[in-house]
Design an enzyme around this catalytic site. Structure first.
Site, short mmCIF file in Angstrom:
data_model
loop_
_atom_site.label_atom_id
_atom_site.label_comp_id
_atom_site.label_asym_id
_atom_site.label_seq_id
_atom_site.Cartn_x
_atom_site.Cartn_y
_atom_site.Cartn_z
N SER A 135 0.82 -1.30 0.07
CA SER A 135 0.00 0.07 0.13
C SER A 135 0.87 1.34 0.08
O SER A 135 0.23 2.52 -0.32
CB SER A 135 -0.81 0.00 1.03
N LYS A 205 0.46 4.67 6.72
CA LYS A 205 0.13 5.34 5.87
C LYS A 205 0.71 6.74 5.85
O LYS A 205 1.56 7.23 6.76
CB LYS A 205 -1.50 5.65 5.79
#
Length: 360
Positions: A135, A205
């Site tokens: 990701s 993230k």
């Protein structure tokens, strides 16, 4: 005339022998026999007058009754130590000294101290995390080990735009992602910080917006924060669009929360996909473990994780800049009302009195 008798010694019947040239006259040996006691006394006198006896007298008396090995001087000029006597004394003092502890006995103590330090570092300073997915490509690859700063949050530091952060699952983000069951060794090493945790449900993230910001993205982008477009070409996955396959916004990020997105926008279940949950996809600052600041492993992947320049562009903090103005306005309103009341009192003194006629 007849010859005269000369050289006769009074009391003796022996004539005196003439002395040779340069010699001291010596009396002739007595012909009178000596007793044994007199002979011994005579021999003692002769020995006392010898050169060796004279040297002995000049050096003073020598204590011969003290053992030489105990430190008495040796008359013959030696060191005074007999074979093994001094060595035994030194060896006895060495035996009484404390011997150093063997290394294998100290090894468990050293290991215990190292483990304690590792636990303290992992808890309060730095912790390693393993990247489990794609990701965050291309910034982070699957299998990378990153180091996360856990110290600055203890001093009140808050997540900032552009930082890569690790945070706990806010709830429902990892329901469909199974986590492998670690073995006992992995559990111990993860607990003390020598190995990334495989049991905790943590995510990594990039922070796009913070509390008070308005974030949105439509079509193929770009992502806008407080109306300013972000230039994300330096970190998003090549070929991916800023919005990915999920447009969103505008969304107002509540105070104390953050909006996060993965750098691989087409392969990241980030804030965009959890707007139906509590917080509308935002993450509480209390869930943040810390900022990832470097890639520590593998060695050929070593790199720092700085904040991209696009998050420093002017105007991005306009929402934050409006806060002081709002506070100033809130403080000015009471001051203006008080001044108007004073002016009214100057014109009509009764206006400055309360309902019972008392001056306020």
């Amino acid at each position: 005339m007849g010859d005269l008798a000369v050289g006769a010694r009074s009391g003796t019947g022996e004539p005196e022998e003439p002395a040779g040239r340069g010699e001291t006259p010596q009396p002739a040996a007595s012909s009178v026999p000596q007793s044994p006691a007199q002979s011994r006394a005579e021999s003692e006198r002769s020995r006392s007058q010898s050169p060796a006896a004279a040297r002995t007298r000049s050096q003073g008396p020598v204590a011969l009754d003290k053992p030489v090995g105990a430190g008495a001087p040796d008359p013959a000029g030696g060191s005074g130590a007999t074979d093994g006597s001094a060595g035994e004394e030194t060896g006895g003092s060495m035996k009484k000294g404390k011997k150093p502890r063997a290394f294998w006995k100290e090894l468990p103590i050293l290991i215990g101290i190292a483990l304690l330090l590792a636990l303290l570092i992992k808890t309060f300073l730095v912790q390693a995390f393993s990247i489990p997915s794609d990701s965050m490509q291309d910034t982070l690859q699957r299998g990378d080990r990153v180091l996360v700063d856990k110290l600055t949050p203890w001093f009140g530091a808050k997540p900032q735009r552009g930082e890569v952060v690790v945070f706990h699952d806010p709830g429902g983000w990892l329901n469909e992602t199974p986590t492998p069951e670690p073995n006992p060794v992995q559990k111990v090493l993860s607990f003390i910080g020598l190995m990334p945790s495989a049991e905790e449900k943590d995510l990594i993230k990039r922070v796009i917006a913070v509390g008070g910001d308005t974030v949105e993205c439509h079509g193929s982008g770009p992502v806008k924060v407080n109306g300013k477009a972000l230039k994300e070409g330096s970190y998003i996955f090549p070929g991916a669009t800023p919005c990915g396959d999920r447009a969103f916004g505008p969304i107002h990020v509540p105070k104390g929360r953050i909006w996060v997105m993965g750098d691989h926008r087409d392969d990241s279940l980030d804030s965009r996909y959890h707007q139906n949950l509590k917080g509308r996809g935002t993450v509480s600052e209390d869930e943040v473990v810390g900022r990832a600041f470097t890639i520590a492993w593998p060695v050929n992947r070593w790199a720092t994780l700085p904040v991209p320049d696009t998050f420093d562009q002017p105007g991005l903090d306009k929402a934050m800049a409006a806060a002081p103005a709002a506070l100033g306005l809130a403080g000015a309103v009471p001051l203006v009302l008080w001044r108007r009341r004073r002016q009214a009192a100057a014109v009509d003194p009764s206006a400055a009195r309360g309902p019972e006629g008392e001056r306020e």
